[in-house]
Design a protein around this motif. Structure first.
Motif, PDB file in Angstrom:
ATOM      1  N   PRO A 161       0.837  -1.212   0.000  1.00  0.00           N
ATOM      2  CA  PRO A 161       0.000   0.000   0.000  1.00  0.00           C
ATOM      3  C   PRO A 161       0.868   1.256   0.000  1.00  0.00           C
ATOM      4  CG  PRO A 161       0.096  -0.927   2.212  1.00  0.00           C
ATOM      5  CD  PRO A 161       0.881  -1.860   1.327  1.00  0.00           C
ATOM      6  N   PHE A 162       0.255   2.370  -0.381  1.00  0.00           N
ATOM      7  CA  PHE A 162       0.930   3.665  -0.292  1.00  0.00           C
ATOM      8  C   PHE A 162       0.885   4.156   1.150  1.00  0.00           C
ATOM      9  CE2 PHE A 162      -1.047   3.793  -4.651  1.00  0.00           C
ATOM     10  CZ  PHE A 162       0.133   3.661  -5.354  1.00  0.00           C
ATOM     11  N   PRO A 163       1.881   4.938   1.607  1.00  0.00           N
ATOM     12  CA  PRO A 163       3.102   5.308   0.893  1.00  0.00           C
ATOM     13  C   PRO A 163       4.198   4.272   1.097  1.00  0.00           C
ATOM     14  CG  PRO A 163       3.052   6.454   2.991  1.00  0.00           C
ATOM     15  CD  PRO A 163       1.789   5.637   2.919  1.00  0.00           C
ATOM     16  N   PHE A 164       5.204   4.316   0.213  1.00  0.00           N
ATOM     17  CA  PHE A 164       6.388   3.475   0.400  1.00  0.00           C
ATOM     18  C   PHE A 164       7.601   4.189  -0.176  1.00  0.00           C
ATOM     19  CE2 PHE A 164       4.250   1.857  -3.468  1.00  0.00           C
ATOM     20  CZ  PHE A 164       5.265   1.930  -4.417  1.00  0.00           C
TER      21      PHE A 164
ATOM     22  N   VAL B  55      12.905   7.391  -4.006  1.00  0.00           N
ATOM     23  CA  VAL B  55      11.680   8.122  -4.303  1.00  0.00           C
ATOM     24  C   VAL B  55      10.598   7.778  -3.279  1.00  0.00           C
ATOM     25  CG1 VAL B  55       9.878   8.538  -6.022  1.00  0.00           C
ATOM     26  CG2 VAL B  55      12.227   8.073  -6.771  1.00  0.00           C
ATOM     27  N   ALA B  56       9.961   8.794  -2.716  1.00  0.00           N
ATOM     28  CA  ALA B  56       8.785   8.581  -1.878  1.00  0.00           C
ATOM     29  C   ALA B  56       7.581   8.439  -2.794  1.00  0.00           C
ATOM     30  CB  ALA B  56       8.593   9.745  -0.916  1.00  0.00           C
ATOM     31  N   VAL B  57       6.909   7.291  -2.716  1.00  0.00           N
ATOM     32  CA  VAL B  57       5.750   7.014  -3.572  1.00  0.00           C
ATOM     33  C   VAL B  57       4.506   7.099  -2.696  1.00  0.00           C
ATOM     34  CG1 VAL B  57       4.661   5.350  -5.119  1.00  0.00           C
ATOM     35  CG2 VAL B  57       7.163   5.507  -4.998  1.00  0.00           C
TER      36      VAL B  57
ATOM     37  N   ARG C 233      14.479   8.288   7.081  1.00  0.00           N
ATOM     38  CA  ARG C 233      14.417   9.350   8.087  1.00  0.00           C
ATOM     39  C   ARG C 233      13.713  10.576   7.518  1.00  0.00           C
ATOM     40  NH1 ARG C 233      19.526   8.631   9.366  1.00  0.00           N
ATOM     41  NH2 ARG C 233      20.283  10.365   8.116  1.00  0.00           N
ATOM     42  N   LEU C 234      14.041  10.925   6.284  1.00  0.00           N
ATOM     43  CA  LEU C 234      13.462  12.091   5.635  1.00  0.00           C
ATOM     44  C   LEU C 234      11.956  11.930   5.432  1.00  0.00           C
ATOM     45  CD1 LEU C 234      14.343  14.826   4.463  1.00  0.00           C
ATOM     46  CD2 LEU C 234      14.690  13.690   2.263  1.00  0.00           C
ATOM     47  N   MET C 235      11.525  10.740   5.041  1.00  0.00           N
ATOM     48  CA  MET C 235      10.091  10.503   4.880  1.00  0.00           C
ATOM     49  C   MET C 235       9.355  10.718   6.194  1.00  0.00           C
ATOM     50  SD  MET C 235       9.481   7.288   2.264  1.00  0.00           S
ATOM     51  CE  MET C 235       7.685   7.505   2.317  1.00  0.00           C
ATOM     52  N   ARG C 236       9.909  10.174   7.271  1.00  0.00           N
ATOM     53  CA  ARG C 236       9.228  10.295   8.576  1.00  0.00           C
ATOM     54  C   ARG C 236       9.207  11.733   9.055  1.00  0.00           C
ATOM     55  NH1 ARG C 236      11.154   4.858   9.249  1.00  0.00           N
ATOM     56  NH2 ARG C 236       9.315   3.532   9.474  1.00  0.00           N
TER      57      ARG C 236
ATOM     58  N   ALA D 297       6.687   0.047   3.254  1.00  0.00           N
ATOM     59  CA  ALA D 297       7.733  -0.856   2.781  1.00  0.00           C
ATOM     60  C   ALA D 297       8.863  -0.059   2.153  1.00  0.00           C
ATOM     61  CB  ALA D 297       7.176  -1.858   1.769  1.00  0.00           C
ATOM     62  N   LEU D 298      10.029  -0.676   2.113  1.00  0.00           N
ATOM     63  CA  LEU D 298      11.120  -0.245   1.254  1.00  0.00           C
ATOM     64  C   LEU D 298      11.051  -1.157   0.039  1.00  0.00           C
ATOM     65  CD1 LEU D 298      13.857   1.016   0.405  1.00  0.00           C
ATOM     66  CD2 LEU D 298      14.971  -0.684   1.884  1.00  0.00           C
TER      67      LEU D 298
END
Length: 353
Positions: free
Chosen positions: A133-136, A149-151, A263-266, A274-275
């Motif tokens: 599921p999004f985001p990943f 890339v953040a999807v 870290r940047l996504m959070r 997921a990665l």
């Protein structure tokens, strides 16, 4: 929402591929056929892909590959809901072949055309294989691309970092060529590294520890060449040790850059489900082992499509087309092929704001 049947065509580099995929109303999917004709043997004498040879080979076989994909899927052209083709980025001659063929089929069969970004297809494949599921977070590592890339949705991509010079797959290929190993270089370097001493050569880890998750491979590649020149002529064990040291440096860089991206996504309020590892380098077992641990340490999981779906293929194009068609996204027959088409331009946002 109903089930969708898509034909996907992929010709961006040195694989001529076509596939038929079903996307069910619940968002799950099934690959009904996936035919790939690799050109590796055509390009091996040159140590890399020759664009003119690649595009000519696409022209020679594309009709046969599409016919095989339809026959293997037991799906008739009239039953399809859309025709998807990679419209870039890639070698422009090959992109033209695939996209023009898709336009002709769409026009003749009166079906919608979906012009797929090749990188988007890689990004969305894990939703087909692992129902992610999004985001990943997407780590795309191949001969031509190295990106994080953040999807966050179909058509919603934020590039967090990328290479400022060579792609990781390209660095593997060039290292192999320097050391007299066969093409493609990734599997050859990985095989040689198994019997090598990864500690023998102190190779650099460019950009390691930087606050933005970018990559640089040119300095590492140069360091391998300089170490090889120091001890030339190279014995088999020297080659194995250089490969092991090079691969260890790449793995360390990947782990560090992925930790930075997670870290940047959070920090921006996104908890990745997921990665996702995509691209040909995703077949490297040392890379997979390390990223499994990095993902677990980061509170998520590693999702890796099977090897045949990590490299270029038609199923990923068909699936991306189905994901877009499910949202009502189609393209005009005047759509142009693109040699360059950054993923964030599909529908990008700027986190710097």
């Amino acid at each position: 929402m109903r089930d969708l049947l898509l034909l996907g065509i992929e010709t961006t580099c040195d694989e001529t591929a076509a596939a038929v995929v079903r996307r069910r109303a619940d968002g799950s999917g099934t690959i009904l056929s996936n035919i790939v004709r690799s050109q590796t043997s055509d390009h091996a004498p040159y140590g890399g892909v020759v664009p003119e040879i690649a595009s000519r080979a696409h022209v020679e076989v594309i009709d046969t590959i599409i016919e095989q994909a339809l026959r293997s899927s037991a799906v008739k052209l009239v039953e399809l809901d859309g025709i998807a083709a990679a419209a870039g980025p890639g070698l422009i001659g090959g992109v033209i072949v695939g996209l023009t063929t898709a336009k002709a089929i769409a026009l003749a069969a009166r079906k919608p055309l979906i012009a797929v970004n090749h990188l988007e297809a890689h990004a969305l494949t894990a939703r087909l294989t692992d129902a992610v599921p999004f985001p990943f977070l997407l780590l795309l590592v191949s001969g031509g691309h190295t990106q994080l890339v953040a999807v966050t949705g179909v058509g919603e991509y934020v590039k967090l970092g990328g290479t400022i010079d060579d792609a990781i797959g390209e660095a593997f290929d060039k290292t192999a060529k320097m050391l007299g190993l066969p093409y493609p270089g990734g599997p050859a370097v990985e095989a040689a590294a198994r019997t090598g001493d990864a500690l023998r050569f102190a190779l650099p880890r460019p950009l390691y520890g930087r606050p933005t998750p970018d990559f640089s491979l040119s300095g590492l590649k140069t360091a391998v060449r300089l170490e090889a020149l120091k001890i030339a002529p190279l014995a088999d064990q020297d080659v194995a040790d250089l490969c092991a040291s090079f691969q260890a440096a790449v793995v360390d860089l990947l782990a560090d850059r992925v930790r930075c991206a997670l870290r940047l996504m959070r920090e921006h309020g996104l908890a990745p489900h997921a990665l996702v590892l995509a691209g040909g380098v995703g077949a490297n077992q040392a890379v997979r082992r390390t990223l499994h641990k990095v993902a677990a340490d980061g509170g998520t999981r590693l999702a890796v499509p099977p090897p045949e779906l990590c490299t270029d293929n038609g199923a990923m194009i068909a699936w991306a087309g189905a994901e877009r068609l499910a949202l009502g996204l189609t393209d005009d027959l005047a759509t142009s092929p693109r040699a360059r088409w950054p993923l964030e331009e599909v529908a990008g946002v700027d986190w710097a704001d």
